[in-house]
Design a protein around this motif. Sequence first.
Motif, PDB file in Angstrom:
ATOM      1  N   MET A   1       0.841  -1.194   0.000  1.00 17.76           N
ATOM      2  CA  MET A   1       0.000   0.000   0.000  1.00 17.76           C
ATOM      3  C   MET A   1       0.877   1.246   0.000  1.00 17.76           C
ATOM      4  N   ILE A   2       0.598   2.164  -0.909  1.00 14.40           N
ATOM      5  CA  ILE A   2       1.363   3.405  -0.965  1.00 14.40           C
ATOM      6  C   ILE A   2       0.990   4.284   0.227  1.00 14.40           C
ATOM      7  N   LEU A   3       1.987   4.699   0.978  1.00 17.20           N
ATOM      8  CA  LEU A   3       1.716   5.528   2.155  1.00 17.20           C
ATOM      9  C   LEU A   3       1.298   6.938   1.757  1.00 17.20           C
ATOM     10  N   THR A   4       2.052   7.541   0.827  1.00 19.17           N
ATOM     11  CA  THR A   4       1.733   8.890   0.353  1.00 19.17           C
ATOM     12  C   THR A   4       1.764   8.878  -1.174  1.00 19.17           C
ATOM     13  N   PRO A   5       0.608   8.720  -1.822  1.00 19.46           N
ATOM     14  CA  PRO A   5       0.589   8.665  -3.290  1.00 19.46           C
ATOM     15  C   PRO A   5       1.184   9.926  -3.913  1.00 19.46           C
ATOM     16  N   ILE A   6       1.920   9.731  -5.006  1.00 25.74           N
ATOM     17  CA  ILE A   6       2.447  10.848  -5.778  1.00 25.74           C
ATOM     18  C   ILE A   6       1.565  10.999  -7.015  1.00 25.74           C
ATOM     19  N   PRO A   7       0.868  12.120  -7.177  1.00 24.65           N
ATOM     20  CA  PRO A   7       0.023  12.299  -8.365  1.00 24.65           C
ATOM     21  C   PRO A   7       0.833  12.130  -9.639  1.00 24.65           C
ATOM     22  N   ALA A   8       0.200  11.543 -10.658  1.00 21.73           N
ATOM     23  CA  ALA A   8       0.903  11.291 -11.919  1.00 21.73           C
ATOM     24  C   ALA A   8       1.520  12.563 -12.481  1.00 21.73           C
ATOM     25  N   ALA A   9       0.831  13.688 -12.327  1.00 21.73           N
ATOM     26  CA  ALA A   9       1.351  14.955 -12.860  1.00 21.73           C
ATOM     27  C   ALA A   9       2.631  15.388 -12.154  1.00 21.73           C
ATOM     28  N   ASP A  10       2.826  14.932 -10.901  1.00 22.05           N
ATOM     29  CA  ASP A  10       3.999  15.323 -10.124  1.00 22.05           C
ATOM     30  C   ASP A  10       5.142  14.320 -10.236  1.00 22.05           C
TER      31      ASP A  10
ATOM     32  N   PRO B   1       7.049  13.165 -12.782  1.00 22.84           N
ATOM     33  CA  PRO B   1       8.299  13.555 -13.461  1.00 22.84           C
ATOM     34  C   PRO B   1       9.201  14.414 -12.577  1.00 22.84           C
ATOM     35  N   THR B   2       8.630  15.319 -11.801  1.00 21.14           N
ATOM     36  CA  THR B   2       9.429  16.148 -10.900  1.00 21.14           C
ATOM     37  C   THR B   2      10.057  15.295  -9.806  1.00 21.14           C
TER      38      THR B   2
ATOM     39  N   ALA C   1      18.588  13.245  -9.159  1.00 22.53           N
ATOM     40  CA  ALA C   1      19.600  14.247  -8.825  1.00 22.53           C
ATOM     41  C   ALA C   1      20.266  13.939  -7.494  1.00 22.53           C
ATOM     42  N   ALA C   2      19.490  13.416  -6.544  1.00 23.98           N
ATOM     43  CA  ALA C   2      20.034  13.094  -5.220  1.00 23.98           C
ATOM     44  C   ALA C   2      20.955  11.883  -5.253  1.00 23.98           C
ATOM     45  N   LEU C   3      20.928  11.122  -6.354  1.00 22.93           N
ATOM     46  CA  LEU C   3      21.795   9.944  -6.481  1.00 22.93           C
ATOM     47  C   LEU C   3      23.114  10.272  -7.175  1.00 22.93           C
ATOM     48  N   SER C   4      23.344  11.548  -7.489  1.00 27.22           N
ATOM     49  CA  SER C   4      24.591  11.958  -8.140  1.00 27.22           C
ATOM     50  C   SER C   4      25.793  11.489  -7.333  1.00 27.22           C
TER      51      SER C   4
END
Length: 215
Positions: free
Chosen positions: A1-10, A12-13, A20-23
């Motif tokens: 179960m997803i704890l905090t869904p990320i809207p599809a529109a968001d 890509p961001t 970027a954080a994995l650089s």
Amino acid sequence: MILTPIPAADLPTAIAGFAAALSGHATALGAFRRIADTWPVRHGVDTPAQRADGVALAHAHGIGTLDEKPSASFMWDGSVIRTDVEATVIVHEVAHWLCAAPERRGLLEYGLGPGPETTLRAEARGQQALTFEQCMHEEQQTSLLGILWEAELGHPAILAFLEQNWMEGWERPTTTRFFIDHVETLHTAGLIDADGRPATVRTWADERRRRRRAA
């Protein structure tokens, strides 16, 4: 179960921020890019072809399967994976087999105790060989390896990545650190290569070629 869904529109961001954080962590970045490249979903979810891929993946690794619901007994009974389940679950079970120590592959549910599909729970508990903490760690490793296999197969790996909460709080350094740590552990164990691909890809590819020649 997803704890905090990320809207599809968001999404890509979120994907760009996570990457970027994995650089500076090449293997983790490579693994994440493989997963992220399955968005947007192109080939459907839990299709018959994807289920067949999961079964073929099991057979390529010498893992027996049975076309039966796990609610009959166990997901893994020490001999076969029950495959009347979603495609993502079949691939996850192959990852369980790969992550399990060889001496535990003959145990009910890999010696991890009952899983969510297990109905004969007392029997599975009786063969549990790891502590709760060890079980949780192996489950996390299995989750990520299964997702990377989904990406390799062209399945919607990003959906499993979200469902299993690998991007929960994606803006937080602790989230990407958790991902990096598990990628590095899989790499050290020889389960993925330096590019973040499952290490037994050649096994799968050889079996796929054999099946095509036989068809």
